[in-house]
Motif scaffolding. Sequence first.
Motif, PDB file in Angstrom:
ATOM      1  N   UNK B 487       0.840  -1.202   0.000  1.00  0.00           N
ATOM      2  CA  UNK B 487       0.000   0.000   0.000  1.00  0.00           C
ATOM      3  C   UNK B 487       0.876   1.254   0.000  1.00  0.00           C
ATOM      4  N   UNK B 488       1.976   1.232   0.723  1.00  0.00           N
ATOM      5  CA  UNK B 488       2.858   2.403   0.747  1.00  0.00           C
ATOM      6  C   UNK B 488       3.496   2.628  -0.627  1.00  0.00           C
ATOM      7  N   UNK B 489       3.925   1.563  -1.269  1.00  0.00           N
ATOM      8  CA  UNK B 489       4.486   1.701  -2.627  1.00  0.00           C
ATOM      9  C   UNK B 489       3.441   2.332  -3.550  1.00  0.00           C
ATOM     10  N   UNK B 490       2.239   1.821  -3.487  1.00  0.00           N
ATOM     11  CA  UNK B 490       1.178   2.332  -4.363  1.00  0.00           C
ATOM     12  C   UNK B 490       0.830   3.779  -4.016  1.00  0.00           C
ATOM     13  N   UNK B 491       0.823   4.076  -2.745  1.00  0.00           N
ATOM     14  CA  UNK B 491       0.518   5.448  -2.311  1.00  0.00           C
ATOM     15  C   UNK B 491       1.530   6.415  -2.891  1.00  0.00           C
ATOM     16  N   UNK B 492       2.798   6.080  -2.724  1.00  0.00           N
ATOM     17  CA  UNK B 492       3.856   6.983  -3.190  1.00  0.00           C
ATOM     18  C   UNK B 492       3.872   7.062  -4.716  1.00  0.00           C
ATOM     19  N   UNK B 493       3.641   5.929  -5.364  1.00  0.00           N
ATOM     20  CA  UNK B 493       3.619   5.916  -6.829  1.00  0.00           C
ATOM     21  C   UNK B 493       2.480   6.778  -7.346  1.00  0.00           C
ATOM     22  N   UNK B 494       1.336   6.667  -6.697  1.00  0.00           N
ATOM     23  CA  UNK B 494       0.171   7.459  -7.081  1.00  0.00           C
ATOM     24  C   UNK B 494       0.475   8.944  -6.928  1.00  0.00           C
ATOM     25  N   UNK B 495       1.136   9.290  -5.816  1.00  0.00           N
ATOM     26  CA  UNK B 495       1.487  10.691  -5.562  1.00  0.00           C
ATOM     27  C   UNK B 495       2.372  11.231  -6.673  1.00  0.00           C
ATOM     28  N   UNK B 496       3.364  10.432  -7.060  1.00  0.00           N
ATOM     29  CA  UNK B 496       4.269  10.879  -8.115  1.00  0.00           C
ATOM     30  C   UNK B 496       3.539  10.973  -9.456  1.00  0.00           C
ATOM     31  N   UNK B 521      11.251   4.150  -4.523  1.00  0.00           N
ATOM     32  CA  UNK B 521      12.361   4.704  -3.744  1.00  0.00           C
ATOM     33  C   UNK B 521      11.854   5.296  -2.435  1.00  0.00           C
ATOM     34  N   UNK B 522      10.772   6.040  -2.500  1.00  0.00           N
ATOM     35  CA  UNK B 522      10.218   6.644  -1.283  1.00  0.00           C
ATOM     36  C   UNK B 522       9.736   5.571  -0.315  1.00  0.00           C
ATOM     37  N   UNK B 523       9.118   4.541  -0.850  1.00  0.00           N
ATOM     38  CA  UNK B 523       8.633   3.457   0.011  1.00  0.00           C
ATOM     39  C   UNK B 523       9.796   2.737   0.675  1.00  0.00           C
ATOM     40  N   UNK B 524      10.883   2.538  -0.063  1.00  0.00           N
ATOM     41  CA  UNK B 524      12.057   1.860   0.496  1.00  0.00           C
ATOM     42  C   UNK B 524      12.648   2.695   1.633  1.00  0.00           C
ATOM     43  N   UNK B 525      12.712   3.997   1.448  1.00  0.00           N
ATOM     44  CA  UNK B 525      13.235   4.879   2.505  1.00  0.00           C
ATOM     45  C   UNK B 525      12.335   4.825   3.728  1.00  0.00           C
ATOM     46  N   UNK B 526      11.036   4.831   3.465  1.00  0.00           N
ATOM     47  CA  UNK B 526      10.082   4.717   4.593  1.00  0.00           C
ATOM     48  C   UNK B 526      10.337   3.442   5.382  1.00  0.00           C
ATOM     49  N   UNK B 527      10.513   2.348   4.669  1.00  0.00           N
ATOM     50  CA  UNK B 527      10.693   1.043   5.304  1.00  0.00           C
ATOM     51  C   UNK B 527      11.908   1.063   6.228  1.00  0.00           C
ATOM     52  N   UNK B 528      13.006   1.642   5.745  1.00  0.00           N
ATOM     53  CA  UNK B 528      14.237   1.651   6.537  1.00  0.00           C
ATOM     54  C   UNK B 528      14.088   2.561   7.766  1.00  0.00           C
TER      55      UNK B 528
END
Lengths: 315, 680
Positions: B487-496, B521-528
Amino acid sequence: MIDYSICARSEVSLDGLRSISEKWDIFLSAYNKSDRVQRVFDAVAARRKVWLVQQEYGFDKTDAPDGAFKCSVGSEAEFWHEFVAFAGSDWMDGTICVDITGFMRPELVFLVVWLLGVKKKPFIALYTDPTHYANQENTVFSKGPVIVVRQIAGCEGTHIPDTGADCLFIGMGYDDELVRRVAESKEDARKIQMYGLPSLAADMYQESVLRSFKASEALGPWWEERCFAPANDPFATANVLQERVQQEESGNRLTNLYLSPLGTKPQVLGFALYFATERRRTPSSIIFPFTSGYEQETSKGVARSWVYNVECFAA
Amino acid sequence: MASSVASRNTMAASTAEELTNPFEVTKATDFDDSQIAATWVDLPRGGGFRSLIDPRSPVAKFVLGGKGSGRTHLMRYYSSSLQALRIRERGFDTLLKEGYAGIYVNCGTLNAERFCGKGQSDDKWNAIFAYYFDLWLASRMLMAADELWTAGGNTDHISDRVSPDILSLFDVSSQSFGSALSHLRDILRELDFAVNDVAMTRELRVTIRSSPGRVLFGTTEGLSRLSAFNGLRFALLLDEFEILSEAQQRYVNTLIREKRPRVGFLVGARSFGVKTFSTLGGEINKEGSEFETIVLDSLHLRKSGDYNRFCRSLVARRLVEAGLVPPEEEKNLPDTLNTYFFEPLRTRLGGPETAFISDSSIDGRKSLTELRSQLQEHRPQSLTDGDIHNIVRLLHRPESPLVEKLAVYLIYRAWHQQENLTEAAARIHQEAEDFVAGGTKSLFALTMGHFRDDMLAQLLRKHRQKQRYLGFSKFVELSAGLPRGLIVVLKQTFRWAVFNGESRFASGHAISEDSQRAGVRDAASWFLQDLPGIGPNGAHAQRATERLGSFLRALRFSDKPSESSLCTVSLDRSTLSENAQSVIDSCVEFSFLLRTISGHKGRNTRTRKQKLQLHPMLCPLWDLPTSRRGVVELSAEEAVAIFDETKAHGLDAVRRVRLRRMNVPFRLAADSENVSLNLL
């Protein structure tokens, strides 16, 4: 409704401090290496001046000034109980002035709630702006990771089991990690962010918004729920909190209220003032993300000082 | 119990309709009850979640999982608030059919950290916590009963009917003549005052009016006797159990062990969040006896087909709820999700994927020009300029940079193995020809099967292109059992996509490569950043993961990576420092590393080593592959330099030693510098 803005606040220079402080019976200041703490301490002419050394700064025994109060235990409640033993039971007689600039937020909050909420003792607070921060917008204040997020002692309130409409007010600061941890600790609560606007310096508001975006996942869909209070005015902060909480109570229903002051020290004072006056025996508490340490020197120079006359109000 | 209010709806309404992100809310805690119901998706097969986690079960269940594994959504779905929604839709009989009443409690709302210190003994605090916990849960139980009863169209408080029973549970007679619920709240308030005041007064004055468990189980028994709740199990759904201290968890374990009929426990915690299984009496609750455990993300990883299907249904539901897709299309939507995200066409020779390489000449091919320079510099086997020219010419594949890259890789292998390079080049040329013609049996074809993605990755890097983590299937793979990650990947992708002015989830319009890459990339940073819990372990785990990621990246982009698809390492824990072992455990706890159960038999020894995969969501941070294949066996020194902060200064040196075998001129072990790092 209480109007906290009737409390007096005034701007004063270092020279001006000398003359007004002659009337103060005791002056307390948390020792650190910043100019704005040390030069103010030197300028103040109170009858008794006491340095308080907080262990979070990590000072060696040799670093601390002679005669300073050094606390041997960790928690905010024990800190002040030990101080009372050090200072004598009559330390509260007369006019108290506290330089809030260098104090850790939990210790500051505990003191304010204790003085106003329990002892019903008004006091004077002093805060000094620096000319600039050590690394501008990259200045780091806390050291190390967050160890625990918990309620500040004495500010635990009487929370209720109905948690369907909990609300967390966060006084926003620069440290997005602290914001993230606090927000995560109350995942069920809706989050409202209080920003310092006008800010202490021109671009600090924008910088704090940018930083808060880094915690946007933790803040959830409320990361744009904002309110504003001047960063250097504790009384306006208390008024804004009061108004906004009332709005939540009447509009959205409020079950439990959490306050987390992570912004400027005047804002922290405002949060503590509001809590001590109106929220102490209610389903409200003040929570804080505790780290293992803080930087000893984060700013340079002495800009202006603010004197706040903090009154006791009957709620 | 009132559901959460409309501020979430206000948030959605405050965003322009056309920009509404269907994935804006990534946590179940940010949904109100109706949204929990609306976004609920069950497992696709075999009886769904209920078959694994049944609130009617008399056996306590620990539901564990990493952050974002879906525990809270599941537990809230089982809660009385959601049951109340279902009762309003279908009638009170629904409750009897469901067979349970779910009492959801987030342990964080107890603020349990205050029950310690302040100059009081641990024993005192433990006794107070036990009392408080009983009263809190009993209150929640009565509130849940009222909520369910009211949902059935009744106007009175059913909890009042059990007031006499509950009031009689207190050892000291109460002066209160109000309802049981108000009485419990009064006692809780008294306790709160006492706990709050101890910080100021240093005195803790509390009267404990009931023995441990009595109020809690007595309340259950009282409610069970009501005909409305006849035959129901009262399932205590305790979420965020990891927040409780070890002593507090011991009390809950005692309740689990000594529970009464009609009470069930479903305890949700992060993986490794259960600090103890022991009880106050010193016994230890045992798996299979007092409780069972299910680990949600591991379950998803074991059944990847079902997980894929589950994710697709989840996303389809979100799109329908957001109004981006008509409800009648929901059934077919899971199978068409791939079409909404651009992916370059994957062909045998990789033409569309390598379209960024437009120059087909030898001098336009960086792999070849680099090889040529290396051969000229090092002159293995005393190669002449003519030999080098011939080798490069034989490896050149104008029609396929991908085939050419693999050819270069194979010549590096030959160089490392000290084969005759001229002969090797001729052989590789033949096999490449065969492969291009459709052959599948040669070593070239087999190597392409293993190393295709790595060769493509190297080409992208050489030509300063960003790595690709594209397409819905890839996003599911990145999440690796944590639906929130998807969901975070999709959220960030949608935003972009919004930022880039693209159509979102419109038929015939796929979200661009750029938007997907930025979102990943944003989702990966969030995860870390977001996944570790509080405490120093999180920071240590983050830094160790960064060191591991950069180490693997160096290997992947070497001239001759020894393994394909490098995202997994194996190591022998017994050779590591305690610091290193502790950090490894933290990395697993925070889902930075996935630990396989069976481990990996070392190539050169008979020891069983532990196999650890970098979580796929993190791989984009270091341009690493997300699918597991090859395994890098870490030496003890390498493992310590990566995982032990105090030895991290040695990482550059151990990496250099490792890379010597993998980069031109491929010095063999006997030739390498004898580096003694004293890291062990």
